[in-house]
Design a protein around this motif. Structure first.
Motif, short mmCIF file in Angstrom:
data_model
loop_
_atom_site.label_atom_id
_atom_site.label_comp_id
_atom_site.label_asym_id
_atom_site.label_seq_id
_atom_site.Cartn_x
_atom_site.Cartn_y
_atom_site.Cartn_z
N PHE A 567 33.74 -51.20 -8.78
CA PHE A 567 34.05 -51.95 -10.00
C PHE A 567 35.58 -52.06 -10.09
O PHE A 567 36.32 -51.16 -9.64
CB PHE A 567 33.49 -51.26 -11.25
CG PHE A 567 33.75 -49.79 -11.30
CD1 PHE A 567 34.98 -49.29 -11.72
CD2 PHE A 567 32.77 -48.88 -10.88
CE1 PHE A 567 35.21 -47.93 -11.75
CE2 PHE A 567 33.00 -47.52 -10.92
CZ PHE A 567 34.24 -47.03 -11.35
N THR A 679 31.90 -56.98 -24.96
CA THR A 679 31.01 -57.89 -24.23
C THR A 679 31.42 -59.31 -24.57
O THR A 679 32.35 -59.54 -25.34
CB THR A 679 29.55 -57.65 -24.62
OG1 THR A 679 29.37 -58.00 -26.00
CG2 THR A 679 29.19 -56.18 -24.43
N LYS A 680 30.70 -60.23 -24.02
CA LYS A 680 31.01 -61.63 -24.28
C LYS A 680 30.81 -61.96 -25.74
O LYS A 680 31.52 -62.82 -26.29
CB LYS A 680 30.13 -62.53 -23.39
CG LYS A 680 30.40 -64.01 -23.55
CD LYS A 680 29.58 -64.82 -22.58
CE LYS A 680 28.08 -64.62 -22.86
NZ LYS A 680 27.23 -65.51 -21.99
N SER A 710 24.27 -57.16 -19.34
CA SER A 710 25.28 -58.10 -18.82
C SER A 710 26.59 -57.34 -18.64
O SER A 710 26.77 -56.24 -19.17
CB SER A 710 25.46 -59.27 -19.80
OG SER A 710 25.86 -58.79 -21.07
N PRO A 711 27.53 -57.93 -17.89
CA PRO A 711 28.81 -57.24 -17.66
C PRO A 711 29.55 -56.98 -18.98
O PRO A 711 29.41 -57.72 -19.95
CB PRO A 711 29.58 -58.21 -16.77
CG PRO A 711 28.52 -59.05 -16.12
CD PRO A 711 27.43 -59.20 -17.12
N ARG A 713 33.36 -54.83 -20.62
CA ARG A 713 34.62 -54.18 -20.35
C ARG A 713 34.72 -52.88 -21.16
O ARG A 713 34.43 -52.86 -22.35
CB ARG A 713 35.81 -55.08 -20.71
CG ARG A 713 36.02 -56.18 -19.70
CD ARG A 713 37.31 -56.94 -19.98
NE ARG A 713 37.59 -57.90 -18.92
CZ ARG A 713 38.67 -58.67 -18.86
NH1 ARG A 713 39.59 -58.57 -19.82
NH2 ARG A 713 38.85 -59.49 -17.85
N GLN A 747 39.37 -62.59 -21.81
CA GLN A 747 39.30 -63.29 -20.52
C GLN A 747 40.49 -62.99 -19.62
O GLN A 747 40.53 -63.47 -18.49
CB GLN A 747 39.20 -64.81 -20.77
CG GLN A 747 38.03 -65.23 -21.65
CD GLN A 747 36.69 -64.82 -21.05
OE1 GLN A 747 36.51 -64.85 -19.83
NE2 GLN A 747 35.76 -64.41 -21.91
N THR A 780 35.99 -52.99 -15.74
CA THR A 780 34.94 -54.00 -15.85
C THR A 780 33.69 -53.46 -15.15
O THR A 780 33.72 -53.14 -13.95
CB THR A 780 35.36 -55.32 -15.20
OG1 THR A 780 36.53 -55.80 -15.86
CG2 THR A 780 34.25 -56.36 -15.32
N GLU A 783 29.26 -56.14 -13.18
CA GLU A 783 29.38 -57.43 -12.50
C GLU A 783 28.61 -57.41 -11.19
O GLU A 783 28.56 -56.38 -10.50
CB GLU A 783 30.86 -57.75 -12.22
CG GLU A 783 31.62 -58.13 -13.46
CD GLU A 783 33.03 -58.60 -13.12
OE1 GLU A 783 33.47 -58.38 -11.98
OE2 GLU A 783 33.67 -59.19 -14.01
#
Length: 783
Positions: A567, A679-680, A710-711, A713, A747, A780, A783
């Motif tokens: 990672f 997360t997103k 989901s991925p 951070r 991002q 991260t 992924e």
């Protein structure tokens, strides 16, 4: 001081001898119903007759019809006649017949008549003083004391005196002071005597004013001399504007209104300066607050005086006179307190103030028209100034005595102190000859005073460096070190037994009556130099040890670039010194999960670094276990608690396990700041699940879980990442601002987030010096 008394006693006697032309006593005849009857003996040689009593008074300029009789001196506003009662402005005609004069040359001396007038003698106009008028616009004010000269040719010829007076400016109108009649020689002789006295007074004031001012320039300490010179200057100025009004003789076109403003307005300024003079003499008795209370109104009245005229001005002036009475009382209270406290010169000043009070009371009552006496304040002030010269002499003599005694006391103290201290104290002249050598110098160098005095300074230096330092001394002497009055030099000294040693030399320079001297304070710093050498060695060794410790500490931490991690992650580790109190670790457990660990010991520097090493050692013994993060923290706390409890130290810790197969995380936090997962779509904070480690051995730590499909951070950090104050220590950067920054940079590549955040902290603090160790990891996962 005694010659000054002799001078002023002689001066007073001269005044009495010169004043041989006096008005006759109160037994002189007075006018009755506008007629004054005199006998042949009334105006004998050197006798002057005051034209007082009842004068005939008419409204306007020589109109028909008798209004009545009015007392002279006096003001027509004080009369009972309806046309004049209570009125200051207007026009009037005064008439007086003098019967019984024998033939001869006569003269009349006119004093203060408000505000402009014409004089008729036996029908002939002999004087127009100013320009009297029945309208305010055309009147021209003038003030002074003119003399009208006329003959009486026939025996028992009646003398008719007519005065046409107008007043549109003053607050009072009429004949304020009595005109005086006498033979021409007596009037002129009196006038000359008065002028001589005025000019003598002016000369004396000029002398005392300049001498006091120069005395102030010489001493720069005795401010009373400066105020005394101002008092003399104001009194000298008033001689030209009061009594005989010489200003109009010197400058005939001088504006009468301006003369009036200066004449009366100078009284307000004089009172303020006089109060300042008293305060400079006796500051302990006249405190700042009462001083300002009585000084400020003088300047306010001075400003008002230049703005108004007429009845209002007269009313304001009468109010000010009441204020002056209060001021006089305050002055005498101050003088009495100063005398009781035995202040220098207070008795002399009190006597002079009594003279001044006498003159002030006389002028005040005369100004109100209660007594018909002339103004005598300039002359009582002259006597006051004479006493002030005696006072200044007393204060100056007291200052000299104090200076001499202080000088002797300082010399005794200097020799006593210089004999008791360990440092060598030397004094030399510009030639470098030793003039003073204390006991400390004897102990350091070995020479007794009689052996070294009058020797050159180079004698205390080794021969090989004498020329070098001799030139340096010369440069110091000649430059006088105006911009750098003292300096410290390190060099080698030479003792009497030819032993060399390290010394520290402080130089200073001063001038006494154009003779220049250099002072030297010398310390034997041999022992200090040895200690400094040992200190430098110890510091170098410590620096080397810290450098080694820094390498060891960094070797304990994983490196994001040292191997291929499954990672991406990045770290920012900034201890405040070479080593710090933060700790982080990333490694894989036996069950296939990745374990992230971060800890922060209290404090920073070497002590905190040693604690983190102890934490790391104990953590290594439990990290292989597959237990939950909460269990790991409990076991770590049990191992650490005995040592940390004795050291009164604590630390926070955070452990997070991530299973890459299931996406499940488990964490436990022992008093550590809330770590962040982004997360997103969401921000998740990971709060504390137990107390700070090291507080108690039986502490419990919960383990909490999250599932991520989901991925995401993961941000791990110590409190140094957000506990940063601005340069004024008024505002904290804070967790909210830090969390917002992370969300705004969702991002941004993780390698850039760390450096960018560090720049934000530097900008916020306006400095590159932070307040705590900073550790910040960005990872991260998934992924």
């Amino acid at each position: 001081m005694i010659p000054r008394f002799i001078f002023w006693i002689s001066f007073g006697g001269w005044i009495l001898l010169q004043a041989n032309c006096k008005p006759i006593s109160d037994s002189s005849p007075k006018a009755k119903n506008g007629i004054l009857i005199v006998s042949k003996e009334t105006l004998a040689e050197n006798k002057i007759l005051p034209l007082e009593g009842e004068w005939e008074l008419q409204e306007g300029f020589q109109k028909n019809g008798l209004v009545g009789f009015i007392k002279v001196p006096g003001f027509w506003g004080d009369s009972e006649f309806p046309a004049f009662h209570g009125k200051a402005s207007g026009t009037a005609t005064y008439k007086l017949k003098v019967v019984g004069l024998k033939p001869g040359e006569y003269a009349i001396k006119f004093h203060e008549i408000h505000n402009a007038y014409r004089v008729y003698i036996n029908g002939r106009m002999l004087l127009e003083f100013g320009k009297p008028s029945e309208s305010p616009e055309s009147e021209v004010r003038r003030i002074g004391k003119p003399i009208v000269h006329f003959p009486i040719e026939k025996d028992k010829e009646p003398l008719e005196i007519i005065l046409e007076i107008s007043n549109w400016f003053e607050g009072v109108g009429g004949i304020r002071r009595t005109p005086e009649l006498g033979n021409f020689q007596a009037i002129t002789a009196t006038d000359k005597t008065k002028r001589k006295l005025d000019f003598l007074t002016f000369g004396a004031l000029l002398f005392f004013g300049f001498s006091s001012f120069f005395f102030y320039l010489l001493t720069k300490e005795e401010s009373s001399s400066f105020y005394l010179s101002l008092v003399c200057a104001i009194l000298g100025l008033r001689i030209f504007f009061t009594e005989e009004h010489y200003i109009f003789e010197a400058f005939p076109q001088f504006p009468p209104l301006l003369e009036f403003r200066i004449d009366q307005g100078s009284l307000f300024f004089l009172a303020a300066v006089f109060l300042s003079y008293i305060r400079s003499l006796f500051p302990n008795e006249l405190k700042p607050v009462p001083y300002r209370i009585f000084v400020i109104p003088n300047f306010i009245m001075l400003g008002i005086f230049w703005m108004f005229q007429g009845d209002l001005l007269e009313s304001l002036f009468e109010i000010y006179l009441i204020f002056m009475f209060v001021l006089i009382v305050v002055v005498f209270v101050v003088m009495t307190k100063a005398a009781l406290h035995k202040r220098t010169g207070s008795i002399v000043f009190l006597i002079s103030c009594l003279l001044l009070l006498f003159g002030a009371l006389n002028d005040t009552l005369s100004r109100l028209g209660w007594i018909p006496t002339p103004y005598i304040v300039p002359y009582t002030f002259l006597l006051f100034i004479a006493f002030q010269s005696v006072l200044i002499s007393i204060r100056y003599r007291s200052l000299l005595k104090f200076t001499d005694s202080l000088n002797q006391e300082l010399q005794i103290k200097f020799r006593s102190i210089s004999a008791s201290i360990q440092e060598a104290i030397l004094v030399s002249d510009l030639a470098g000859k030793i003039l003073f050598w204390n006991e400390g110098a004897v102990k350091i160098f070995g020479w007794e005073g009689e052996e070294i005095l009058d020797s050159p300074l180079e004698r205390i230096l080794p021969e090989r460096i004498r020329n070098k330092h001799k030139k340096a001394f010369r440069r110091f002497y000649t430059s006088r070190r105006k911009n750098n009055p003292s300096q410290t030099i390190e060099m080698i000294g030479l003792k009497k037994d030819n032993t060399e040693f390290s010394l520290e030399l402080s130089l200073t320079h001063w001038i006494i009556e154009k003779d220049q001297y250099v002072g030297l304070i010398i310390r034997d710093v041999t022992q200090r130099k040895n200690l400094e050498s040992q200190r430098d060695k110890a510091l170098n060794l410590l620096q080397s040890d810290l450098h080694t410790a820094e390498k060891l500490q960094k070797s304990m931490f994983p490196n994001p670039h040292a191997k291929n991690w499954p990672f991406p992650w990045s770290v920012l580790y900034l201890p405040m010194g070479p080593i710090g109190g933060d700790l982080y670790d990333i490694r894989k457990t036996k069950n296939g999960s990745w374990r992230f660990f971060i800890a922060d010991a209290t404090g920073h520097g070497t002590q905190a670094a040693l604690l983190t090493m102890a934490i790391k050692a104990d953590y290594d013994t439990v990290e292989e276990m597959d237990s939950q993060p909460g269990i790991i923290l409990e076991q770590l706390n049990q191992k650490i608690h005995p040592m940390f409890h004795n050291l009164n130290s604590l630390f926070t810790a955070f452990i997070l396990d991530w299973d890459p197969n299931s996406g499940r995380i488990q964490y436990a936090s022992g008093g550590h700041p809330e770590q962040v997962i982004l997360t997103k779509d969401a921000k998740i904070t990971l709060p504390k699940t137990g107390p700070i480690l090291g507080l108690k051995a039986s502490a419990k730590f919960d383990t909490r879980s999250y599932q991520f499909d989901s991925p995401f951070r993961l941000f791990l950090f110590s409190d140094g990442a957000f506990e940063v104050f601005d340069k004024n220590l008024m505002q904290l950067y804070g967790e909210d601002r830090f969390h917002s920054y992370l969300q705004e940079n969702l991002q941004t590549p993780i390698s850039q987030i760390l450096d960018s955040h560090l720049k934000c902290l530097y900008l916020f603090r306006e400095s590159q010096e932070l307040m705590d160790d900073l550790t910040f990891l960005a990872i991260t996962l998934g992924e």
